[in-house]
Write an enzyme that holds these catalytic residues in place. Sequence first.
Site, PDB file in Angstrom:
ATOM      1  N   GLN A 250       0.824  -1.206   0.000  1.00  0.00           N
ATOM      2  CA  GLN A 250       0.000   0.000   0.000  1.00  0.00           C
ATOM      3  C   GLN A 250       0.858   1.255   0.000  1.00  0.00           C
ATOM      4  O   GLN A 250       0.590   2.217  -0.718  1.00  0.00           O
ATOM      5  CB  GLN A 250      -0.914  -0.008   1.229  1.00  0.00           C
ATOM      6  CG  GLN A 250      -2.137   0.855   1.089  1.00  0.00           C
ATOM      7  CD  GLN A 250      -3.037   0.363  -0.031  1.00  0.00           C
ATOM      8  OE1 GLN A 250      -3.223  -0.821  -0.227  1.00  0.00           O
ATOM      9  NE2 GLN A 250      -3.600   1.292  -0.783  1.00  0.00           N
ATOM     10  N   HIS A 253       2.318   3.122  -3.187  1.00  0.00           N
ATOM     11  CA  HIS A 253       1.459   3.834  -4.139  1.00  0.00           C
ATOM     12  C   HIS A 253       1.920   5.276  -4.329  1.00  0.00           C
ATOM     13  O   HIS A 253       2.107   5.739  -5.444  1.00  0.00           O
ATOM     14  CB  HIS A 253       0.009   3.825  -3.663  1.00  0.00           C
ATOM     15  CG  HIS A 253      -0.773   2.648  -4.153  1.00  0.00           C
ATOM     16  ND1 HIS A 253      -1.117   2.481  -5.467  1.00  0.00           N
ATOM     17  CD2 HIS A 253      -1.292   1.581  -3.496  1.00  0.00           C
ATOM     18  CE1 HIS A 253      -1.808   1.358  -5.610  1.00  0.00           C
ATOM     19  NE2 HIS A 253      -1.922   0.798  -4.432  1.00  0.00           N
ATOM     20  N   GLU A 318     -10.378   2.213   2.751  1.00  0.00           N
ATOM     21  CA  GLU A 318     -10.566   1.793   1.367  1.00  0.00           C
ATOM     22  C   GLU A 318     -10.455   0.268   1.262  1.00  0.00           C
ATOM     23  O   GLU A 318     -11.341  -0.406   0.741  1.00  0.00           O
ATOM     24  CB  GLU A 318      -9.510   2.461   0.494  1.00  0.00           C
ATOM     25  CG  GLU A 318      -9.543   2.031  -0.966  1.00  0.00           C
ATOM     26  CD  GLU A 318      -8.360   2.582  -1.744  1.00  0.00           C
ATOM     27  OE1 GLU A 318      -8.427   2.558  -2.986  1.00  0.00           O
ATOM     28  OE2 GLU A 318      -7.376   3.034  -1.125  1.00  0.00           O
ATOM     29  N   HIS A 319      -9.347  -0.274   1.741  1.00  0.00           N
ATOM     30  CA  HIS A 319      -9.131  -1.722   1.784  1.00  0.00           C
ATOM     31  C   HIS A 319      -9.097  -2.168   3.234  1.00  0.00           C
ATOM     32  O   HIS A 319      -8.436  -1.535   4.060  1.00  0.00           O
ATOM     33  CB  HIS A 319      -7.799  -2.104   1.136  1.00  0.00           C
ATOM     34  CG  HIS A 319      -7.599  -1.560  -0.230  1.00  0.00           C
ATOM     35  ND1 HIS A 319      -6.870  -0.399  -0.482  1.00  0.00           N
ATOM     36  CD2 HIS A 319      -8.016  -1.997  -1.446  1.00  0.00           C
ATOM     37  CE1 HIS A 319      -6.850  -0.158  -1.772  1.00  0.00           C
ATOM     38  NE2 HIS A 319      -7.546  -1.109  -2.389  1.00  0.00           N
ATOM     39  N   ASP A 352      -6.345  -5.971  -6.422  1.00  0.00           N
ATOM     40  CA  ASP A 352      -5.808  -4.940  -7.303  1.00  0.00           C
ATOM     41  C   ASP A 352      -5.717  -5.417  -8.748  1.00  0.00           C
ATOM     42  O   ASP A 352      -5.827  -4.612  -9.676  1.00  0.00           O
ATOM     43  CB  ASP A 352      -4.416  -4.520  -6.842  1.00  0.00           C
ATOM     44  CG  ASP A 352      -4.445  -3.427  -5.788  1.00  0.00           C
ATOM     45  OD1 ASP A 352      -5.532  -2.880  -5.538  1.00  0.00           O
ATOM     46  OD2 ASP A 352      -3.387  -3.120  -5.213  1.00  0.00           O
ATOM     47  N   HIS A 411     -50.540  22.622  -8.970  1.00  0.00           N
ATOM     48  CA  HIS A 411     -50.474  21.178  -8.712  1.00  0.00           C
ATOM     49  C   HIS A 411     -51.881  20.649  -8.420  1.00  0.00           C
ATOM     50  O   HIS A 411     -52.307  19.619  -8.956  1.00  0.00           O
ATOM     51  CB  HIS A 411     -49.573  20.876  -7.514  1.00  0.00           C
ATOM     52  CG  HIS A 411     -48.111  20.900  -7.825  1.00  0.00           C
ATOM     53  ND1 HIS A 411     -47.449  22.030  -8.204  1.00  0.00           N
ATOM     54  CD2 HIS A 411     -47.181  19.904  -7.799  1.00  0.00           C
ATOM     55  CE1 HIS A 411     -46.174  21.755  -8.395  1.00  0.00           C
ATOM     56  NE2 HIS A 411     -45.981  20.462  -8.168  1.00  0.00           N
TER      57      HIS A 411
END
Length: 422
Positions: A250, A253, A318-319, A352, A411
């Site tokens: 991770q 990245h 996220e993960h 991934d 209406h």
Amino acid sequence: MKILKSSKFKNVETEKIVKEQVASIIEDIKINKDEALKRYNLKFDNNDRDVIKVSKEEIEEAYKQVDSEFIDNLKVAATNIENFAKAQKESFNNNFEKEIYPGVVLGQKHIPVTSCLAYVPGGGYPLFSTALMLIIPAKVAGVKRVVACSPTMKDIAKINPKTLVAMDIAGADEIYATGGVQAIASFTYGTESIKPVDIIVGPGNKYVTEAKRQCYGTVGIDFVAGPSEVLIIADETANSTYIAADVLAQCEHDLNARGILVTTSEEFGKEVESKVNKMLETLPTKNIAKPSWDNNGEIILVKDLKEAVDISNEYAPEHLEISTANNDDIIEKLVNYGSLFIGGYSAEVFGDYVSGTNHTLPTLKASRYTGGVWVGTFIKTCTHQVLNKAAINSLGPVAVSLATDEGLYAHANAARVRVEDK
């Protein structure tokens, strides 16, 4: 809770200067269209292309620049992603009509959007896997026009051949050699050479993210994404080598990526930290992974798994990986995550690339209210109704009364004229 390793990470708002720069580029694209698009392509990516759309010949050339093993591997990943997307699509096989009141038939249909843009980042790495993750679900959903784009390589005004091959294997209908804010704006508002789309999906740098934020409304987007992140819940039964490797996967990245371990064992936490530092010594991406780990990494010691679950749900990562003696005991209690990886063998890296779930996922706690990109991202659930005269006679007076109570007399009249029509 005890912090064995703290994080200096700060979730800050996009800087004012970035917002202003992005707004300026978007406005320029809206006014000057292709001229502005080409100007920014040249300025930011040294992309001097006159024709932005990628030709069939360019795609064929890209295939010649990659080896057969790469193509075979892409096809394995693409097949798994497609099969999972098809399974997701099956959950939409529930268009229906139902009489919910005498003479009132209501229904819903699942309708694919007409067009989408799959934005595939260039940056430091050719993220060809993202092409598969974005294009394939859109095709399975039934989107008629699936467009892809990516920034060109710095030394040549072409998309990285691996990315281009991935786009083609995934089934993109059109491919454009452009990226950055100018691409987001062009596919939102259109230019002489680019027809706008209905929704834009895919990650990017802070400028691309801000462009998506500013263009949202005119165009749909998946979500506003931030730095990538993983949170791992582990006890003393987990494999510390696996966990250390996953944290670094991770961290490499980018400099803002986050690797977080929440553990019930202090000894295990220290063992993981030691192995992370050892792996960093020979990691080719150490220049990114080390500062990312040093600045943003965390190891949190908790008294039990209940506390670990509470922390995870608060972080909304996220993960999310879980590797404990009894994973089933906590799975149902975990409610905020982009994608869940259960057990020591289920590393985030497989999501991934090849297992089939999507890797375009919500960050910065967005998993509290949304999941990742999936077939449903490209499908609208729309309702319809059919009323007969009996329903009008029964419900019409109710509608007249409610509309009048709100002070919306036109209406009320729209219902009244149908009630009074004999």
